[in-house]
Design a protein around this motif. Structure first.
Motif, short mmCIF file in Angstrom:
data_model
loop_
_atom_site.label_atom_id
_atom_site.label_comp_id
_atom_site.label_asym_id
_atom_site.label_seq_id
_atom_site.Cartn_x
_atom_site.Cartn_y
_atom_site.Cartn_z
N PRO A 1 -4.26 14.50 -8.66
CA PRO A 1 -3.23 14.38 -7.62
C PRO A 1 -3.67 13.50 -6.46
CG PRO A 1 -3.43 16.65 -8.36
CD PRO A 1 -4.54 15.90 -9.02
N ASP A 2 -4.94 13.60 -6.07
CA ASP A 2 -5.43 12.75 -4.97
C ASP A 2 -5.32 11.28 -5.35
OD1 ASP A 2 -6.04 14.58 -3.01
OD2 ASP A 2 -8.06 14.95 -3.76
N ALA A 3 -5.78 10.94 -6.56
CA ALA A 3 -5.79 9.54 -6.99
C ALA A 3 -4.36 9.01 -7.13
CB ALA A 3 -6.54 9.40 -8.31
N VAL A 4 -3.47 9.82 -7.71
CA VAL A 4 -2.10 9.37 -7.91
C VAL A 4 -1.39 9.21 -6.57
CG1 VAL A 4 0.15 10.03 -8.84
CG2 VAL A 4 -1.91 10.34 -10.22
N SER A 5 -1.62 10.16 -5.66
CA SER A 5 -1.00 10.07 -4.34
C SER A 5 -1.42 8.80 -3.62
CB SER A 5 -1.36 11.30 -3.50
OG SER A 5 -0.78 11.21 -2.22
N MET A 6 -2.72 8.52 -3.63
CA MET A 6 -3.22 7.32 -2.95
C MET A 6 -2.74 6.06 -3.66
SD MET A 6 -7.17 6.16 -2.21
CE MET A 6 -7.45 7.57 -1.15
N ALA A 7 -2.81 6.08 -5.00
CA ALA A 7 -2.44 4.89 -5.77
C ALA A 7 -0.96 4.56 -5.59
CB ALA A 7 -2.78 5.09 -7.24
N SER A 8 -0.10 5.58 -5.67
CA SER A 8 1.33 5.31 -5.59
C SER A 8 1.71 4.76 -4.23
CB SER A 8 2.13 6.58 -5.89
OG SER A 8 1.88 7.58 -4.92
N TYR A 9 1.05 5.27 -3.18
CA TYR A 9 1.40 4.80 -1.84
C TYR A 9 0.86 3.39 -1.61
CZ TYR A 9 3.16 5.73 2.82
OH TYR A 9 3.90 5.71 3.97
N ARG A 10 -0.42 3.18 -1.98
CA ARG A 10 -1.03 1.87 -1.73
C ARG A 10 -0.45 0.82 -2.67
NH1 ARG A 10 -7.30 2.00 -1.85
NH2 ARG A 10 -6.91 3.08 0.11
N LEU A 11 -0.22 1.20 -3.92
CA LEU A 11 0.28 0.25 -4.91
C LEU A 11 1.59 -0.36 -4.46
CD1 LEU A 11 -0.25 -0.89 -7.77
CD2 LEU A 11 1.13 0.99 -8.66
N PHE A 12 2.49 0.47 -3.92
CA PHE A 12 3.81 -0.02 -3.57
C PHE A 12 3.89 -0.52 -2.13
CE2 PHE A 12 4.67 3.11 -7.05
CZ PHE A 12 4.82 2.13 -8.01
N ASN A 13 2.83 -0.36 -1.38
CA ASN A 13 2.76 -1.03 -0.08
C ASN A 13 2.45 -2.51 -0.26
OD1 ASN A 13 3.46 0.99 1.64
ND2 ASN A 13 1.38 1.58 2.16
N GLY A 14 1.87 -2.86 -1.41
CA GLY A 14 1.64 -4.26 -1.72
C GLY A 14 0.44 -4.88 -1.06
N VAL A 15 -0.46 -4.06 -0.50
CA VAL A 15 -1.65 -4.59 0.17
C VAL A 15 -2.86 -3.77 -0.25
CG1 VAL A 15 -2.74 -5.14 2.37
CG2 VAL A 15 -0.27 -5.27 2.16
N GLY A 16 -3.94 -4.46 -0.62
CA GLY A 16 -5.16 -3.78 -0.99
C GLY A 16 -5.95 -3.31 0.21
N LYS A 17 -7.05 -2.66 -0.06
CA LYS A 17 -7.91 -2.14 1.00
C LYS A 17 -8.76 -3.26 1.59
CE LYS A 17 -11.32 1.53 1.77
NZ LYS A 17 -12.09 2.61 1.12
N ALA A 18 -8.87 -3.29 2.92
CA ALA A 18 -9.70 -4.30 3.58
C ALA A 18 -11.16 -4.07 3.22
CB ALA A 18 -9.51 -4.24 5.09
N GLN A 19 -11.87 -5.15 2.91
CA GLN A 19 -13.28 -5.06 2.53
C GLN A 19 -14.06 -6.14 3.27
OE1 GLN A 19 -13.54 -5.36 -1.71
NE2 GLN A 19 -12.67 -3.36 -2.07
N GLY A 20 -15.27 -5.79 3.68
CA GLY A 20 -16.13 -6.75 4.33
C GLY A 20 -16.66 -7.78 3.36
N ALA A 21 -16.88 -8.99 3.87
CA ALA A 21 -17.44 -10.07 3.06
C ALA A 21 -18.95 -10.11 3.25
CB ALA A 21 -16.82 -11.41 3.44
#
Length: 592
Positions: A279-299
């Protein structure tokens, strides 16, 4: 160096018009460096024997990505297997161990001598073709062409493009058969089956979303195991490639899903069996997936990497609606999740599971097997043909989509809120996509068949969900579930006996109206912490008042009552159970 080049060089030397300089040459099997030395006595220049820097490596262009980073477009064949390789090599890695390791991993043999590696780094930066390519990590529409997750470019881009994104699913986008065989063997079996048409609508609508700036979203088919929903999902995958390899899993990591979404930008994502993910993974994935933006990551070199962005249309499957899966596992359901991934019953209501028309088959199982076999034998061609049609008529299609979107929204019941309007818009795009596929000879259906199927399913969705706010419905469901689970265990019945029963974790008191209906006096602390957990109190109270679950008193959401805990009167939320299953009236008509 070719024979003509050698002759030209010889002629230039004889004419005294050419001075020998160090140079590179690409032979049939190597890149070589040829240095020059001067005779100390005569002063004459002569070439030294060539030394090999690496296997044959062609510099076929330069590249620049959206952030301005520079690349060289390289081409070679992997040593051993002979597999063709074509990569966008970051120029910042030229001469670095990381860069050499990257090329060696891809099968390019490189000299281990430091001096020759320095020559090779110079070659990468200064020699070869300088044609500029636009380098992108996203698939979909790029510079007038459409890029599949395999890197294949469909159409003619305004300038050369190079796909430098996730290639892990490249094999899934191969084609088999032709457009006619897919139409006659796969699309034919979808005729008369609304869920199959919904799936194909998702597949064809995916590349249309960016034409009208449609947000990421999709549909979730839910139902019992074996009802045909997975077969329907694989039918959608067959539009773009191998049906089995098209399917992704909900239990993938958020980063993996983000990479897959970027590769499938402006495309279809098929996500099978939501129950396989936590449930945690699906909740996060469904919200982030359809927001259309990935997680910010340092270079590594400092600052942040460019965040991946995408626009996808998803078709998901599972045994339960998304909201029920999340809330049943103790997760709060956000309105955006259910709106972005609208849940549709897989059962079409004809007694055949996800099917209504069995065609020449006797059972739903036989039809499912026929669809599976047909999709494996014929796939990947319809999507390519559809892109060619869209490319040739982009402006007309965009105008048609906008007109349909407005018409479907206008046909909703009066007072429909934004969430229902967003889903109606999505249905409109699917309806147009199916009609476009039919008009371009991809389905073999009669005109209007696909649009009518979308009308029917949209009415079903409205009948189940109504045109109101999904978050308000989630609040009401959560409150109703609390009363159902705790109504007898944690509430003391009134009037109370002289000796009060011992109740663990008391939630309040239960009494009965003159009509014999239960009423619950809920302690404010329990109301905030459990009944409306995760929601704002004012918003939650308004939603519960609207559905009749809270009785207000003198303009306040709480009211004063005498109970054993408060003989002189204490403040409680007076709650009444409500039947939330009452169906909402669907719209009489929805435009196509």
């Amino acid at each position: 160096m070719s024979k003509n080049d050698l002759e030209a060089l010889q002629n230039a030397l004889e004419a005294g018009k050419f001075t020998l300089r160090p140079r590179y040459q690409v032979t049939h099997d190597a890149v070589q460096f040829i240095d020059v030395k001067r005779n100390a006595e005569t002063g004459e220049l002569s070439e030294l024997p060539p030394v090999t820097l690496c296997d044959r490596l062609e510099l076929i262009g330069r590249g620049e990505d959206e952030t301005g980073r520079q690349y060289r477009i390289l081409s070679w064949r992997s040593r051993g297997s002979g597999t063709p390789r074509r990569v966008a090599f970051p120029l910042r890695l030229a001469g670095e161990r990381e860069g050499w390791a990257m090329l060696r991993d891809a099968g390019l043999a490189i000299s281990s001598r430091r001096g020759l590696q320095e020559r090779l780094a110079e070659y990468l930066q200064t020699d070869g073709d300088n044609t500029l390519h636009r380098v992108t990590e996203r698939g979909g529409w790029q510079h007038g062409a459409y890029i599949l997750p395999s890197g294949e470019v469909l159409g003619q881009p305004k300038q050369p493009v190079f796909y430098n994104g996730d290639l892990s699913s490249a094999e899934a986008y191969q084609a088999a058969g032709d457009v006619g065989s897919w139409r006659d063997n796969v699309a034919r079996l979808a005729a008369g089956n609304s869920r199959c048409m919904l799936a194909l609508g998702c597949a064809f609508a995916a590349p249309l979303a960016s034409l009208v700036d449609l947000e990421s979203g999709g549909f979730h088919l839910f139902g019992d195991s074996g009802d045909g929903k997975t077969t329907v999902a694989r039918m959608a995958g067959s539009v773009w490639g191998h049906p089995d390899l098209q399917v992704l899993n909900w239990d993938a990591t958020p980063l993996a899903l983000a990479n897959s979404a970027a590769a499938r930008n402006d495309g279809l994502m098929v996500l099978d069996e939501v129950g396989q993910g936590s449930p945690d993974a699906v909740s996060m994935a469904s919200y982030r997936l359809f927001n259309g933006v990935g997680k910010a990551q340092g270079a590594k070199e400092g600052g942040n990497r460019q965040m991946p962005r995408w626009r996808v249309l998803a078709l998901s499957t599972g045994e339960h609606p998304l909201g029920q899966f999340l809330s049943g596992n103790g997760r709060q359901v956000k309105a955006g999740q259910e709106t972005r991934l609208a849940s549709i019953p897989a059962d079409a209501g004809a007694g055949y599971g996800a099917f209504e028309c069995l065609h020449e088959h006797d059972t739903p199982g036989q039809l499912a097997e026929a669809i599976k076999d047909a999709a494996i034998a014929h796939h990947g061609t319809a999507g390519r043909a559809f892109i060619a049609h869209v490319t040739a008529h982009r402006c007309e299609i965009a105008a048609r989509l906008r007109e349909a979107m407005a018409a479907w929204r206008d046909a909703l019941p009066a007072g429909a809120v934004g969430q229902a309007r967003r889903i109606a818009t999505r249905f409109a795009v699917l309806a147009v996509a199916l009609e476009l596929a039919t008009e371009s000879g991809l389905t073999g259906w009669a005109a209007g068949v696909g649009c009518e199927a979308m009308r029917r399913i949209s009415r079903e969705w409205l009948a189940i969900n109504g045109a109101g706010k999904h978050e308000d419905k989630a609040i009401a469901r959560q409150a109703s579930l609390f009363l159902e689970v705790n109504g007898l265990a944690r509430f003391i019945a009134l009037p109370a006996p002289d000796e009060l029963p011992r109740v663990s974790n008391l939630a309040g008191y239960r009494r009965y109206s003159r009509d014999g209906e239960p009423e619950y006096l809920v302690l404010p602390g329990v109301f905030d912490a459990e009944v409306i957990a995760g929601f704002d109190r004012n918003k939650a109270c308004k939603a519960l008042v609207d559905v009749g679950m809270i009785k207000r008193s003198s303009g306040s959401h709480t009211s004063k009552h005498r109970t054993p805990s408060h003989p002189k009167g204490g403040w409680y939320f007076l709650m009444i159970p409500v039947d939330l299953e009452a169906a909402n009236e669907p719209a009489d008509d929805l435009a196509g």
